[in-house]
Design an enzyme around this catalytic site. Structure first.
Site: not given
Length: 565
Positions: A135, A196, A386
Protein backbone atom coordinates in the site's frame (compact mmCIF):
# COMPACT_ATOMS: atom_id res chain seq x y z
CA UNK A 1 -16.66 -21.25 28.10
CA UNK A 2 -14.82 -24.06 26.31
CA UNK A 3 -12.81 -27.11 27.22
CA UNK A 4 -9.07 -26.87 27.64
CA UNK A 5 -7.63 -28.94 24.81
CA UNK A 6 -4.99 -30.71 26.90
CA UNK A 7 -6.47 -30.66 30.39
CA UNK A 8 -5.98 -33.98 32.26
CA UNK A 9 -9.16 -35.93 33.03
CA UNK A 10 -9.51 -36.79 36.71
CA UNK A 11 -13.20 -37.71 36.88
CA UNK A 12 -15.98 -39.06 34.67
CA UNK A 13 -19.74 -38.53 34.80
CA UNK A 14 -21.84 -41.69 34.53
CA UNK A 15 -25.55 -41.45 33.73
CA UNK A 16 -27.53 -44.60 34.40
CA UNK A 17 -30.69 -45.52 32.57
CA UNK A 18 -33.91 -44.74 34.36
CA UNK A 19 -35.43 -47.52 36.42
CA UNK A 20 -32.00 -49.08 37.09
CA UNK A 21 -30.91 -49.40 40.75
CA UNK A 22 -27.84 -47.23 40.14
CA UNK A 23 -29.98 -44.35 38.80
CA UNK A 24 -31.72 -43.84 42.13
CA UNK A 25 -29.43 -45.35 44.74
CA UNK A 26 -26.03 -43.99 45.74
CA UNK A 27 -25.27 -47.32 47.37
CA UNK A 28 -25.90 -49.14 44.10
CA UNK A 29 -23.81 -46.58 42.20
CA UNK A 30 -20.95 -47.03 44.69
CA UNK A 31 -21.16 -50.78 44.29
CA UNK A 32 -21.08 -50.48 40.50
CA UNK A 33 -18.07 -48.14 40.70
CA UNK A 34 -16.22 -50.69 42.84
CA UNK A 35 -17.05 -53.38 40.29
CA UNK A 36 -15.63 -51.23 37.45
CA UNK A 37 -12.53 -50.50 39.54
CA UNK A 38 -11.88 -54.21 39.94
CA UNK A 39 -12.45 -54.78 36.25
CA UNK A 40 -10.10 -52.03 35.04
CA UNK A 41 -7.52 -52.05 37.81
CA UNK A 42 -8.06 -48.31 38.41
CA UNK A 43 -8.66 -46.65 41.80
CA UNK A 44 -12.21 -45.54 41.11
CA UNK A 45 -14.51 -44.05 43.72
CA UNK A 46 -18.07 -42.74 43.69
CA UNK A 47 -17.80 -39.06 44.65
CA UNK A 48 -21.33 -37.64 44.56
CA UNK A 49 -24.64 -37.48 42.75
CA UNK A 50 -25.04 -34.52 40.40
CA UNK A 51 -28.15 -32.36 40.17
CA UNK A 52 -29.00 -33.89 36.79
CA UNK A 53 -28.86 -37.40 38.22
CA UNK A 54 -25.44 -38.43 36.97
CA UNK A 55 -22.84 -40.09 39.17
CA UNK A 56 -19.46 -38.37 39.50
CA UNK A 57 -16.72 -40.99 39.57
CA UNK A 58 -13.19 -40.07 40.66
CA UNK A 59 -10.35 -41.79 38.79
CA UNK A 60 -8.00 -41.53 41.75
CA UNK A 61 -5.57 -39.00 40.31
CA UNK A 62 -4.46 -37.76 36.89
CA UNK A 63 -5.17 -40.75 34.71
CA UNK A 64 -3.53 -41.32 31.35
CA UNK A 65 -5.61 -41.14 28.18
CA UNK A 66 -5.43 -44.91 27.99
CA UNK A 67 -6.71 -45.24 31.57
CA UNK A 68 -9.60 -42.88 30.88
CA UNK A 69 -10.54 -44.72 27.70
CA UNK A 70 -10.48 -48.08 29.51
CA UNK A 71 -12.71 -46.81 32.32
CA UNK A 72 -15.19 -45.16 29.97
CA UNK A 73 -15.37 -48.28 27.80
CA UNK A 74 -16.07 -50.39 30.87
CA UNK A 75 -19.04 -48.18 31.82
CA UNK A 76 -20.29 -47.97 28.22
CA UNK A 77 -20.32 -51.75 27.97
CA UNK A 78 -22.73 -51.93 30.92
CA UNK A 79 -26.35 -52.12 29.64
CA UNK A 80 -27.47 -50.14 32.69
CA UNK A 81 -25.42 -47.10 31.61
CA UNK A 82 -27.01 -44.48 29.34
CA UNK A 83 -23.86 -42.39 28.87
CA UNK A 84 -20.42 -41.68 30.28
CA UNK A 85 -18.38 -38.57 29.65
CA UNK A 86 -15.23 -36.91 30.98
CA UNK A 87 -15.53 -34.19 33.64
CA UNK A 88 -13.65 -31.64 31.54
CA UNK A 89 -11.98 -28.40 32.54
CA UNK A 90 -13.13 -25.05 31.17
CA UNK A 91 -11.94 -21.45 31.21
CA UNK A 92 -13.25 -17.99 30.50
CA UNK A 93 -13.59 -17.10 26.83
CA UNK A 94 -12.40 -13.94 25.17
CA UNK A 95 -14.12 -10.87 26.54
CA UNK A 96 -15.04 -7.56 24.94
CA UNK A 97 -11.85 -5.57 24.25
CA UNK A 98 -11.21 -2.54 26.44
CA UNK A 99 -10.15 -0.38 23.47
CA UNK A 100 -11.88 2.98 23.92
CA UNK A 101 -13.32 3.17 20.38
CA UNK A 102 -14.28 -0.49 20.06
CA UNK A 103 -17.98 0.43 20.18
CA UNK A 104 -17.52 2.21 16.85
CA UNK A 105 -16.39 -0.99 15.15
CA UNK A 106 -19.80 -2.27 14.10
CA UNK A 107 -18.03 -4.12 11.30
CA UNK A 108 -16.57 -6.58 13.81
CA UNK A 109 -19.54 -7.45 15.99
CA UNK A 110 -22.95 -6.24 14.78
CA UNK A 111 -25.16 -9.20 13.80
CA UNK A 112 -26.60 -7.55 10.69
CA UNK A 113 -23.61 -6.12 8.87
CA UNK A 114 -20.69 -7.30 11.01
CA UNK A 115 -18.33 -10.22 10.55
CA UNK A 116 -18.74 -12.11 13.87
CA UNK A 117 -15.11 -11.55 14.80
CA UNK A 118 -15.18 -11.53 18.64
CA UNK A 119 -16.50 -15.10 18.77
CA UNK A 120 -13.35 -16.25 16.97
CA UNK A 121 -10.89 -14.68 19.40
CA UNK A 122 -10.94 -17.45 22.00
CA UNK A 123 -9.56 -19.78 19.33
CA UNK A 124 -7.31 -17.56 17.20
CA UNK A 125 -5.81 -14.06 17.37
CA UNK A 126 -3.30 -14.15 14.52
CA UNK A 127 -0.27 -15.19 16.58
CA UNK A 128 2.69 -16.24 14.48
CA UNK A 129 1.34 -14.82 11.21
CA UNK A 130 2.80 -11.91 9.24
CA UNK A 131 0.47 -9.91 7.00
CA UNK A 132 2.05 -7.77 4.29
CA UNK A 133 0.10 -4.60 3.53
CA UNK A 134 1.11 -3.60 0.00
CA UNK A 135 0.00 0.00 0.00
CA UNK A 136 1.19 3.55 0.80
CA UNK A 137 3.53 2.54 3.59
CA UNK A 138 3.26 3.19 7.32
CA UNK A 139 2.48 6.38 9.22
CA UNK A 140 3.70 5.99 12.80
CA UNK A 141 0.83 5.18 15.18
CA UNK A 142 0.99 4.05 18.80
CA UNK A 143 -2.04 1.78 18.31
CA UNK A 144 -0.11 -0.16 15.67
CA UNK A 145 3.57 0.19 16.54
CA UNK A 146 3.88 -2.96 18.66
CA UNK A 147 2.59 -5.06 15.76
CA UNK A 148 4.58 -3.48 12.93
CA UNK A 149 7.79 -5.09 11.69
CA UNK A 150 10.23 -3.69 9.11
CA UNK A 151 8.99 -3.71 5.54
CA UNK A 152 10.33 -2.24 2.31
CA UNK A 153 9.81 0.69 -0.05
CA UNK A 154 9.38 -0.58 -3.63
CA UNK A 155 8.69 2.74 -5.32
CA UNK A 156 11.51 2.87 -7.83
CA UNK A 157 11.11 6.49 -8.96
CA UNK A 158 12.50 9.05 -6.51
CA UNK A 159 9.99 11.75 -7.48
CA UNK A 160 7.05 9.46 -6.82
CA UNK A 161 8.60 8.14 -3.62
CA UNK A 162 9.22 11.66 -2.23
CA UNK A 163 12.05 10.34 -0.10
CA UNK A 164 14.95 11.49 -2.27
CA UNK A 165 15.76 8.05 -3.62
CA UNK A 166 14.22 4.98 -5.18
CA UNK A 167 13.80 1.62 -3.48
CA UNK A 168 15.03 1.28 0.08
CA UNK A 169 14.37 -0.47 3.37
CA UNK A 170 12.31 2.41 4.82
CA UNK A 171 8.59 1.83 4.32
CA UNK A 172 7.60 5.16 5.88
CA UNK A 173 4.57 6.72 4.20
CA UNK A 174 5.86 9.98 2.69
CA UNK A 175 2.40 11.02 1.54
CA UNK A 176 0.42 10.47 -1.67
CA UNK A 177 -0.90 14.04 -2.00
CA UNK A 178 -1.24 15.85 -5.31
CA UNK A 179 -0.84 19.61 -5.45
CA UNK A 180 -2.88 20.49 -8.54
CA UNK A 181 -5.63 19.15 -10.75
CA UNK A 182 -4.32 17.17 -13.70
CA UNK A 183 -0.96 16.51 -12.04
CA UNK A 184 -1.51 12.76 -12.29
CA UNK A 185 -3.15 12.73 -15.69
CA UNK A 186 -6.34 13.87 -17.31
CA UNK A 187 -9.21 13.93 -14.84
CA UNK A 188 -7.03 13.73 -11.74
CA UNK A 189 -7.70 16.23 -8.98
CA UNK A 190 -5.66 17.82 -6.22
CA UNK A 191 -5.87 15.84 -2.98
CA UNK A 192 -4.35 15.46 0.46
CA UNK A 193 -2.41 12.43 1.64
CA UNK A 194 -4.65 9.48 2.46
CA UNK A 195 -2.41 7.48 4.85
CA UNK A 196 -4.31 4.63 3.28
CA UNK A 197 -1.92 1.83 4.25
CA UNK A 198 -2.09 2.78 7.92
CA UNK A 199 -5.90 2.68 7.88
CA UNK A 200 -5.81 -0.77 6.26
CA UNK A 201 -3.23 -2.02 8.77
CA UNK A 202 -5.34 -0.94 11.73
CA UNK A 203 -8.27 -3.05 10.62
CA UNK A 204 -6.03 -6.08 10.33
CA UNK A 205 -3.88 -5.86 13.44
CA UNK A 206 -4.32 -2.79 15.62
CA UNK A 207 -3.05 -3.49 19.13
CA UNK A 208 -5.99 -4.70 21.21
CA UNK A 209 -6.87 -4.57 24.90
CA UNK A 210 -4.56 -1.59 25.39
CA UNK A 211 -7.29 0.80 26.63
CA UNK A 212 -7.02 3.00 23.57
CA UNK A 213 -8.29 3.30 20.05
CA UNK A 214 -9.53 0.28 18.16
CA UNK A 215 -9.23 -3.50 18.07
CA UNK A 216 -7.59 -5.35 15.19
CA UNK A 217 -9.17 -8.47 13.70
CA UNK A 218 -5.95 -10.51 13.97
CA UNK A 219 -4.54 -8.44 16.81
CA UNK A 220 -1.59 -10.70 17.54
CA UNK A 221 -0.44 -10.85 13.91
CA UNK A 222 2.43 -8.71 12.61
CA UNK A 223 2.05 -6.07 9.92
CA UNK A 224 4.76 -5.81 7.28
CA UNK A 225 4.27 -2.49 5.44
CA UNK A 226 5.36 -2.71 1.81
CA UNK A 227 5.27 0.67 0.10
CA UNK A 228 4.20 0.78 -3.56
CA UNK A 229 1.84 3.77 -3.71
CA UNK A 230 3.22 7.31 -3.64
CA UNK A 231 2.64 10.39 -5.78
CA UNK A 232 0.16 9.50 -8.55
CA UNK A 233 -0.26 5.89 -7.38
CA UNK A 234 2.10 3.07 -8.18
CA UNK A 235 3.35 1.03 -11.14
CA UNK A 236 2.52 -2.59 -11.89
CA UNK A 237 6.24 -3.41 -12.10
CA UNK A 238 6.84 -2.15 -8.56
CA UNK A 239 3.69 -3.82 -7.23
CA UNK A 240 4.61 -7.17 -8.79
CA UNK A 241 8.10 -7.06 -7.24
CA UNK A 242 6.48 -6.20 -3.89
CA UNK A 243 4.23 -9.26 -4.10
CA UNK A 244 7.23 -11.47 -4.82
CA UNK A 245 9.36 -10.01 -2.02
CA UNK A 246 6.57 -9.99 0.57
CA UNK A 247 5.92 -13.69 -0.01
CA UNK A 248 9.58 -14.67 0.30
CA UNK A 249 10.56 -14.65 -3.35
CA UNK A 250 13.72 -13.20 -4.85
CA UNK A 251 13.80 -9.69 -6.32
CA UNK A 252 17.03 -8.58 -8.08
CA UNK A 253 18.84 -5.88 -6.14
CA UNK A 254 16.65 -6.20 -3.05
CA UNK A 255 17.73 -8.02 0.14
CA UNK A 256 15.76 -11.17 0.94
CA UNK A 257 12.72 -10.71 3.15
CA UNK A 258 13.61 -12.09 6.61
CA UNK A 259 9.90 -12.35 7.54
CA UNK A 260 7.93 -13.68 4.56
CA UNK A 261 4.22 -12.96 4.89
CA UNK A 262 1.64 -15.72 4.84
CA UNK A 263 -1.06 -13.21 3.95
CA UNK A 264 -0.87 -10.27 1.53
CA UNK A 265 -3.45 -7.48 1.44
CA UNK A 266 -3.75 -5.36 -1.69
CA UNK A 267 -6.36 -2.65 -1.29
CA UNK A 268 -5.37 -1.13 -4.59
CA UNK A 269 -6.31 -1.21 -8.23
CA UNK A 270 -8.70 0.85 -10.28
CA UNK A 271 -7.16 0.13 -13.66
CA UNK A 272 -9.73 -1.08 -16.19
CA UNK A 273 -7.72 -3.83 -17.81
CA UNK A 274 -7.15 -7.55 -17.92
CA UNK A 275 -4.79 -8.96 -15.32
CA UNK A 276 -1.24 -8.08 -16.46
CA UNK A 277 1.05 -11.05 -16.82
CA UNK A 278 3.51 -9.34 -14.46
CA UNK A 279 0.80 -9.43 -11.74
CA UNK A 280 -0.28 -12.97 -12.48
CA UNK A 281 3.26 -14.31 -12.43
CA UNK A 282 3.95 -12.63 -9.09
CA UNK A 283 0.66 -13.87 -7.60
CA UNK A 284 1.28 -17.41 -8.82
CA UNK A 285 4.69 -17.35 -7.16
CA UNK A 286 3.27 -16.02 -3.89
CA UNK A 287 0.56 -18.67 -3.75
CA UNK A 288 3.08 -21.39 -4.55
CA UNK A 289 5.08 -20.25 -1.53
CA UNK A 290 1.99 -20.61 0.69
CA UNK A 291 0.88 -16.98 0.79
CA UNK A 292 -2.80 -16.04 0.62
CA UNK A 293 -3.39 -12.96 -1.55
CA UNK A 294 -6.42 -10.76 -0.79
CA UNK A 295 -7.48 -7.94 -3.13
CA UNK A 296 -10.20 -5.29 -3.24
CA UNK A 297 -12.91 -5.68 -5.90
CA UNK A 298 -12.88 -1.97 -6.76
CA UNK A 299 -15.14 1.04 -6.22
CA UNK A 300 -16.65 1.68 -9.65
CA UNK A 301 -20.09 0.07 -9.15
CA UNK A 302 -19.24 -2.14 -12.11
CA UNK A 303 -18.37 -5.73 -12.89
CA UNK A 304 -15.07 -6.54 -11.20
CA UNK A 305 -14.03 -8.67 -14.15
CA UNK A 306 -12.93 -5.49 -15.90
CA UNK A 307 -10.61 -4.30 -13.13
CA UNK A 308 -7.19 -5.46 -12.02
CA UNK A 309 -5.81 -6.99 -9.82
CA UNK A 310 -9.36 -7.99 -8.81
CA UNK A 311 -9.61 -10.07 -11.99
CA UNK A 312 -6.36 -11.98 -11.49
CA UNK A 313 -6.59 -15.69 -10.65
CA UNK A 314 -5.39 -17.15 -7.37
CA UNK A 315 -6.56 -14.20 -5.28
CA UNK A 316 -9.49 -13.69 -2.91
CA UNK A 317 -11.50 -10.84 -4.46
CA UNK A 318 -13.55 -8.92 -1.89
CA UNK A 319 -16.69 -6.82 -2.42
CA UNK A 320 -17.92 -4.26 0.11
CA UNK A 321 -21.10 -4.33 2.18
CA UNK A 322 -22.70 -1.62 4.28
CA UNK A 323 -23.97 -1.61 7.84
CA UNK A 324 -27.35 -2.95 6.73
CA UNK A 325 -25.72 -5.93 5.05
CA UNK A 326 -26.31 -4.84 1.45
CA UNK A 327 -23.71 -4.26 -1.23
CA UNK A 328 -22.21 -0.80 -0.81
CA UNK A 329 -23.46 1.37 -3.68
CA UNK A 330 -19.92 1.91 -4.99
CA UNK A 331 -18.66 -1.67 -4.75
CA UNK A 332 -17.77 -3.68 -7.82
CA UNK A 333 -19.57 -6.98 -8.17
CA UNK A 334 -19.78 -10.04 -10.41
CA UNK A 335 -18.94 -13.70 -10.69
CA UNK A 336 -15.24 -13.20 -9.98
CA UNK A 337 -16.04 -11.77 -6.52
CA UNK A 338 -15.30 -14.48 -3.96
CA UNK A 339 -16.75 -13.04 -0.80
CA UNK A 340 -17.97 -9.81 0.77
CA UNK A 341 -16.93 -7.97 3.93
CA UNK A 342 -17.81 -4.70 5.64
CA UNK A 343 -16.46 -1.70 3.74
CA UNK A 344 -18.96 0.88 4.92
CA UNK A 345 -21.20 3.44 3.30
CA UNK A 346 -21.44 7.06 4.43
CA UNK A 347 -24.02 8.31 1.96
CA UNK A 348 -26.71 7.08 -0.41
CA UNK A 349 -25.94 6.54 -4.08
CA UNK A 350 -28.23 9.45 -4.97
CA UNK A 351 -26.49 11.95 -2.68
CA UNK A 352 -24.09 14.55 -4.03
CA UNK A 353 -20.64 13.01 -4.51
CA UNK A 354 -18.42 13.86 -1.57
CA UNK A 355 -21.35 14.08 0.83
CA UNK A 356 -20.78 12.37 4.16
CA UNK A 357 -24.08 12.00 5.98
CA UNK A 358 -23.36 9.00 8.23
CA UNK A 359 -19.65 8.73 9.07
CA UNK A 360 -20.51 6.26 11.80
CA UNK A 361 -21.45 3.78 9.06
CA UNK A 362 -17.92 3.71 7.62
CA UNK A 363 -14.93 1.68 8.84
CA UNK A 364 -13.12 3.31 11.76
CA UNK A 365 -9.36 2.80 11.90
CA UNK A 366 -5.90 4.24 12.52
CA UNK A 367 -4.76 7.30 10.54
CA UNK A 368 -2.61 10.44 10.57
CA UNK A 369 -3.80 14.06 10.70
CA UNK A 370 -1.23 15.47 8.27
CA UNK A 371 -2.56 16.99 5.06
CA UNK A 372 0.58 16.23 3.07
CA UNK A 373 3.38 15.02 5.36
CA UNK A 374 2.95 13.10 8.58
CA UNK A 375 1.68 14.97 11.63
CA UNK A 376 -0.08 13.61 14.74
CA UNK A 377 -1.71 10.22 14.88
CA UNK A 378 -5.49 10.02 14.79
CA UNK A 379 -8.44 7.80 13.85
CA UNK A 380 -10.95 8.33 11.07
CA UNK A 381 -13.77 6.49 9.25
CA UNK A 382 -13.12 5.49 5.63
CA UNK A 383 -15.30 3.57 3.18
CA UNK A 384 -14.40 1.41 0.20
CA UNK A 385 -13.53 -2.06 -0.96
CA UNK A 386 -10.10 -1.02 0.31
CA UNK A 387 -11.62 -1.27 3.78
CA UNK A 388 -13.41 -4.55 3.03
CA UNK A 389 -10.30 -6.42 1.85
CA UNK A 390 -8.35 -6.10 5.14
CA UNK A 391 -11.26 -7.70 6.96
CA UNK A 392 -10.63 -10.81 4.86
CA UNK A 393 -6.85 -10.50 5.21
CA UNK A 394 -7.33 -10.36 8.98
CA UNK A 395 -9.58 -13.41 8.86
CA UNK A 396 -7.02 -15.26 6.73
CA UNK A 397 -4.45 -14.53 9.45
CA UNK A 398 -6.80 -15.91 12.10
CA UNK A 399 -7.24 -19.11 10.10
CA UNK A 400 -3.51 -19.51 9.52
CA UNK A 401 -2.77 -19.02 13.20
CA UNK A 402 -5.51 -21.48 14.15
CA UNK A 403 -4.12 -24.14 11.82
CA UNK A 404 -0.66 -23.45 10.44
CA UNK A 405 -0.82 -26.20 7.81
CA UNK A 406 -3.61 -24.53 5.84
CA UNK A 407 -2.84 -23.76 2.21
CA UNK A 408 -4.06 -20.60 0.45
CA UNK A 409 -6.70 -22.69 -1.33
CA UNK A 410 -7.91 -24.15 1.96
CA UNK A 411 -8.06 -20.70 3.55
CA UNK A 412 -10.07 -19.36 0.63
CA UNK A 413 -12.44 -22.33 0.78
CA UNK A 414 -12.94 -21.97 4.53
CA UNK A 415 -13.82 -18.28 4.17
CA UNK A 416 -16.15 -18.78 1.21
CA UNK A 417 -17.87 -21.94 2.46
CA UNK A 418 -18.67 -20.43 5.85
CA UNK A 419 -19.92 -17.03 4.71
CA UNK A 420 -23.54 -16.13 5.43
CA UNK A 421 -26.06 -14.82 2.92
CA UNK A 422 -26.32 -11.04 2.80
CA UNK A 423 -29.24 -9.90 4.97
CA UNK A 424 -29.68 -7.12 2.41
CA UNK A 425 -29.26 -7.12 -1.35
CA UNK A 426 -26.41 -7.44 -3.84
CA UNK A 427 -27.24 -6.69 -7.43
CA UNK A 428 -24.67 -8.34 -9.65
CA UNK A 429 -23.17 -10.85 -7.21
CA UNK A 430 -21.15 -10.59 -3.99
CA UNK A 431 -19.61 -14.04 -3.91
CA UNK A 432 -20.77 -16.47 -1.25
CA UNK A 433 -21.91 -13.75 1.15
CA UNK A 434 -20.54 -11.85 4.14
CA UNK A 435 -17.60 -13.64 5.74
CA UNK A 436 -18.18 -15.07 9.21
CA UNK A 437 -14.96 -15.13 11.22
CA UNK A 438 -16.03 -17.43 14.04
CA UNK A 439 -17.71 -19.93 11.75
CA UNK A 440 -14.66 -20.05 9.48
CA UNK A 441 -12.25 -20.60 12.38
CA UNK A 442 -14.47 -23.27 13.90
CA UNK A 443 -14.63 -25.04 10.57
CA UNK A 444 -10.85 -25.38 10.16
CA UNK A 445 -10.50 -26.55 13.76
CA UNK A 446 -13.19 -29.18 13.37
CA UNK A 447 -11.96 -32.56 14.53
CA UNK A 448 -14.16 -35.55 13.83
CA UNK A 449 -14.72 -37.43 17.09
CA UNK A 450 -13.98 -41.15 17.21
CA UNK A 451 -16.47 -43.06 15.10
CA UNK A 452 -19.33 -44.33 17.22
CA UNK A 453 -19.07 -41.81 20.07
CA UNK A 454 -22.61 -41.85 21.47
CA UNK A 455 -24.45 -39.52 23.83
CA UNK A 456 -27.82 -40.76 25.11
CA UNK A 457 -30.73 -39.54 27.21
CA UNK A 458 -32.84 -42.46 28.42
CA UNK A 459 -35.01 -40.47 30.84
CA UNK A 460 -38.70 -40.79 29.95
CA UNK A 461 -40.51 -37.59 28.98
CA UNK A 462 -44.31 -37.73 28.83
CA UNK A 463 -46.04 -36.30 25.72
CA UNK A 464 -49.57 -35.14 26.63
CA UNK A 465 -52.11 -34.22 23.94
CA UNK A 466 -51.55 -30.99 22.01
CA UNK A 467 -48.31 -30.10 23.77
CA UNK A 468 -44.63 -29.65 22.94
CA UNK A 469 -41.95 -31.28 25.07
CA UNK A 470 -38.18 -31.50 24.88
CA UNK A 471 -35.45 -33.84 26.02
CA UNK A 472 -31.83 -32.63 26.28
CA UNK A 473 -28.39 -34.10 25.74
CA UNK A 474 -25.33 -32.15 26.85
CA UNK A 475 -22.43 -32.90 24.51
CA UNK A 476 -18.94 -32.25 25.90
CA UNK A 477 -15.40 -33.24 25.05
CA UNK A 478 -15.85 -33.04 21.27
CA UNK A 479 -13.53 -30.66 19.42
CA UNK A 480 -14.89 -28.45 16.68
CA UNK A 481 -18.11 -28.92 14.73
CA UNK A 482 -20.56 -31.79 14.56
CA UNK A 483 -20.23 -34.15 11.57
CA UNK A 484 -22.10 -33.94 8.29
CA UNK A 485 -23.53 -37.38 9.10
CA UNK A 486 -24.74 -36.87 12.66
CA UNK A 487 -26.96 -39.83 13.59
CA UNK A 488 -30.05 -39.04 15.67
CA UNK A 489 -31.57 -42.17 17.18
CA UNK A 490 -35.20 -41.74 18.31
CA UNK A 491 -37.33 -44.12 20.38
CA UNK A 492 -40.77 -42.61 21.07
CA UNK A 493 -43.63 -44.74 22.36
CA UNK A 494 -46.88 -43.17 21.11
CA UNK A 495 -50.07 -44.47 19.54
CA UNK A 496 -50.95 -42.92 16.14
CA UNK A 497 -47.50 -41.58 15.44
CA UNK A 498 -48.86 -39.33 12.71
CA UNK A 499 -49.79 -36.89 15.50
CA UNK A 500 -46.13 -36.11 16.12
CA UNK A 501 -43.71 -33.53 14.75
CA UNK A 502 -40.10 -34.28 15.74
CA UNK A 503 -37.25 -31.73 15.52
CA UNK A 504 -33.58 -31.64 16.49
CA UNK A 505 -32.58 -28.32 18.05
CA UNK A 506 -28.86 -27.47 17.96
CA UNK A 507 -27.08 -25.62 20.80
CA UNK A 508 -27.37 -22.31 18.91
CA UNK A 509 -31.13 -22.78 18.43
CA UNK A 510 -31.03 -23.96 14.80
CA UNK A 511 -33.92 -26.34 14.15
CA UNK A 512 -33.73 -29.36 11.83
CA UNK A 513 -36.96 -31.21 11.21
CA UNK A 514 -36.71 -34.99 11.54
CA UNK A 515 -40.38 -35.95 11.11
CA UNK A 516 -43.55 -34.14 10.07
CA UNK A 517 -47.11 -34.93 11.18
CA UNK A 518 -49.46 -36.98 9.01
CA UNK A 519 -53.19 -37.52 9.64
CA UNK A 520 -53.04 -40.79 7.73
CA UNK A 521 -50.16 -42.42 9.63
CA UNK A 522 -51.97 -44.50 12.26
CA UNK A 523 -49.06 -46.79 13.17
CA UNK A 524 -47.64 -46.79 16.67
CA UNK A 525 -44.28 -45.48 17.84
CA UNK A 526 -41.42 -43.56 16.23
CA UNK A 527 -38.38 -45.79 16.24
CA UNK A 528 -35.88 -44.51 13.71
CA UNK A 529 -32.38 -43.21 13.12
CA UNK A 530 -32.13 -39.96 11.19
CA UNK A 531 -28.96 -38.66 9.48
CA UNK A 532 -28.47 -34.90 9.79
CA UNK A 533 -25.88 -32.61 8.22
CA UNK A 534 -24.82 -30.70 11.34
CA UNK A 535 -21.37 -29.69 10.09
CA UNK A 536 -22.17 -26.00 10.55
CA UNK A 537 -22.85 -26.49 14.27
CA UNK A 538 -20.37 -26.50 17.13
CA UNK A 539 -20.61 -29.97 18.63
CA UNK A 540 -20.32 -29.13 22.31
CA UNK A 541 -23.41 -27.77 24.02
CA UNK A 542 -26.99 -28.71 24.80
CA UNK A 543 -28.87 -30.44 21.97
CA UNK A 544 -32.61 -30.98 22.27
CA UNK A 545 -35.11 -33.39 20.81
CA UNK A 546 -38.35 -31.44 20.46
CA UNK A 547 -41.59 -33.39 20.07
CA UNK A 548 -44.93 -31.74 19.33
CA UNK A 549 -48.25 -33.55 19.57
CA UNK A 550 -50.63 -31.78 17.15
CA UNK A 551 -53.82 -33.76 17.82
CA UNK A 552 -55.98 -35.17 20.61
CA UNK A 553 -56.82 -38.70 21.57
CA UNK A 554 -53.38 -40.31 21.67
CA UNK A 555 -50.48 -39.85 24.08
CA UNK A 556 -47.10 -41.36 24.77
CA UNK A 557 -43.57 -40.58 25.89
CA UNK A 558 -39.99 -40.16 24.72
CA UNK A 559 -38.39 -43.41 25.81
CA UNK A 560 -34.83 -42.53 24.78
CA UNK A 561 -32.83 -40.78 22.10
CA UNK A 562 -29.18 -40.50 21.15
CA UNK A 563 -26.61 -38.59 19.13
CA UNK A 564 -23.87 -40.57 17.40
CA UNK A 565 -20.82 -38.61 16.21
Amino acid sequence: MRALPNAPVEKVIVTYKSRTPEAGSNTAAKSDTAEKAAKTGEKLSFERRLAGGGALVNLGGKATKQDVTEVMNAFRADPAVASVEPDIRAYAMAVTPDDTDYAKQWDLFEPTGGMNVPAAWDKATGSGVTVAVIDTGYAAHSDLAANVIPGYDFISTAADARDGNGRDADSKDEGDWNATDGECGTGSTASNSSWHGTHVAGTIAAVTNNTKGIAGIAYNAKIEPVRVLGKCGGSSSDIADAITWASGGTVPGVPANPNPAKVINMSLGGASATCPSVYQTAINGAVSRGTTVVVAAGNSNANASGFTPANCTGVITVASTNRAGSRSYYSNYGTIVDVAAPGGETRNATDTPGTVTTPENAIYSTLNSGLTTQSTETYKPYQGTSMAAPHIAGLAALLKSAKSTLTPAEIESAIKNNARPLPGTCTGGCGTGIADAAKSVNAVLNTTPPSGTVFTNATDVQIPDNTTVTSSINVTGVTGNAPATLKVGVDIKHTWRGDLVVDLVAPDGTVRNLKTSSSSDSADNVIATYTVDASSEVANGTWKLRVQDVATGDTGYIDSWSLTF
